[in-house]
Design a protein around this motif. Structure first.
Motif, PDB file in Angstrom:
ATOM      1  N   PHE A  40       0.707  -1.270  -0.053  1.00  0.00           N
ATOM      2  CA  PHE A  40       0.126  -0.159  -0.048  1.00  0.00           C
ATOM      3  C   PHE A  40       0.784   1.011   0.088  1.00  0.00           C
ATOM      4  O   PHE A  40       0.517   2.289  -0.543  1.00  0.00           O
ATOM      5  N   THR A  41       2.085   1.171   0.519  1.00  0.00           N
ATOM      6  CA  THR A  41       2.841   2.503   0.734  1.00  0.00           C
ATOM      7  C   THR A  41       3.574   2.488  -0.901  1.00  0.00           C
ATOM      8  O   THR A  41       3.631   3.826  -1.111  1.00  0.00           O
ATOM      9  N   THR A  42       3.949   1.515  -1.165  1.00  0.00           N
ATOM     10  CA  THR A  42       4.466   1.589  -2.630  1.00  0.00           C
ATOM     11  C   THR A  42       3.666   2.195  -3.617  1.00  0.00           C
ATOM     12  O   THR A  42       3.829   2.720  -4.674  1.00  0.00           O
ATOM     13  N   LEU A  43       2.306   1.684  -3.540  1.00  0.00           N
ATOM     14  CA  LEU A  43       1.136   2.032  -4.381  1.00  0.00           C
ATOM     15  C   LEU A  43       1.058   3.559  -4.683  1.00  0.00           C
ATOM     16  O   LEU A  43       0.767   4.187  -5.436  1.00  0.00           O
ATOM     17  N   GLY A  44       1.164   4.235  -3.388  1.00  0.00           N
ATOM     18  CA  GLY A  44       1.213   5.773  -3.175  1.00  0.00           C
ATOM     19  C   GLY A  44       2.301   6.559  -4.116  1.00  0.00           C
ATOM     20  O   GLY A  44       2.146   7.483  -4.771  1.00  0.00           O
ATOM     21  N   GLY A  45       3.502   5.671  -3.883  1.00  0.00           N
ATOM     22  CA  GLY A  45       4.889   6.335  -4.697  1.00  0.00           C
ATOM     23  C   GLY A  45       4.685   6.098  -6.082  1.00  0.00           C
ATOM     24  O   GLY A  45       4.820   6.996  -6.789  1.00  0.00           O
ATOM     25  N   VAL A  46       3.997   5.009  -6.451  1.00  0.00           N
ATOM     26  CA  VAL A  46       3.820   4.619  -7.808  1.00  0.00           C
ATOM     27  C   VAL A  46       2.717   5.464  -8.511  1.00  0.00           C
ATOM     28  O   VAL A  46       2.942   6.230  -9.670  1.00  0.00           O
TER      29      VAL A  46
END
Length: 109
Positions: A40-46
């Motif tokens: 979920f954290t990486t999804l925001g960055g992507v």
């Protein structure tokens, strides 16, 4: 009598195996939870990355359109033909449309 002592010695081994299984399951659940949080954290960055990429694409398209309009304008000044004037007007209209779209996407209502 000896068999009773052997059973008593094996009892802690079975409890230790159960304890190891519980530790393995707890570790597995912890790792899965951490992976989900990282996802979920990486999804925001992507998402931010693709928004930035889209912004650069729109900016590049606007710059190309402005350069094309400037080129057609210079051609019109040099040749003084209606064809160049029409192309210059079309490029200017496209540049204005792209600038309005870019400004709207940059500052949403």
């Amino acid at each position: 009598m000896l068999k009773i002592f052997q059973d008593l010695r094996e009892l802690p081994k079975e409890e230790q195996k159960r304890s190891n299984i519980r530790n393995i399951i707890a570790g597995f659940i912890l790792i899965i939870t951490l992976l989900i949080i990282m996802g979920f954290t990486t999804l925001g960055g992507v998402n931010t990355f693709f928004e930035t990429l889209r912004h650069y694409s729109e900016t590049g398209e606007l710059l190309i359109s402005l350069d094309r309009a400037r080129l057609y304008e210079q051609t019109f000044e040099k040749e003084n033909s209606l064809n160049s004037a029409d192309k210059a007007q079309q490029s200017i209209d496209q540049s204005i449309k792209l600038a309005n779209t870019w400004n709207t996407n940059k500052n949403p209502p």
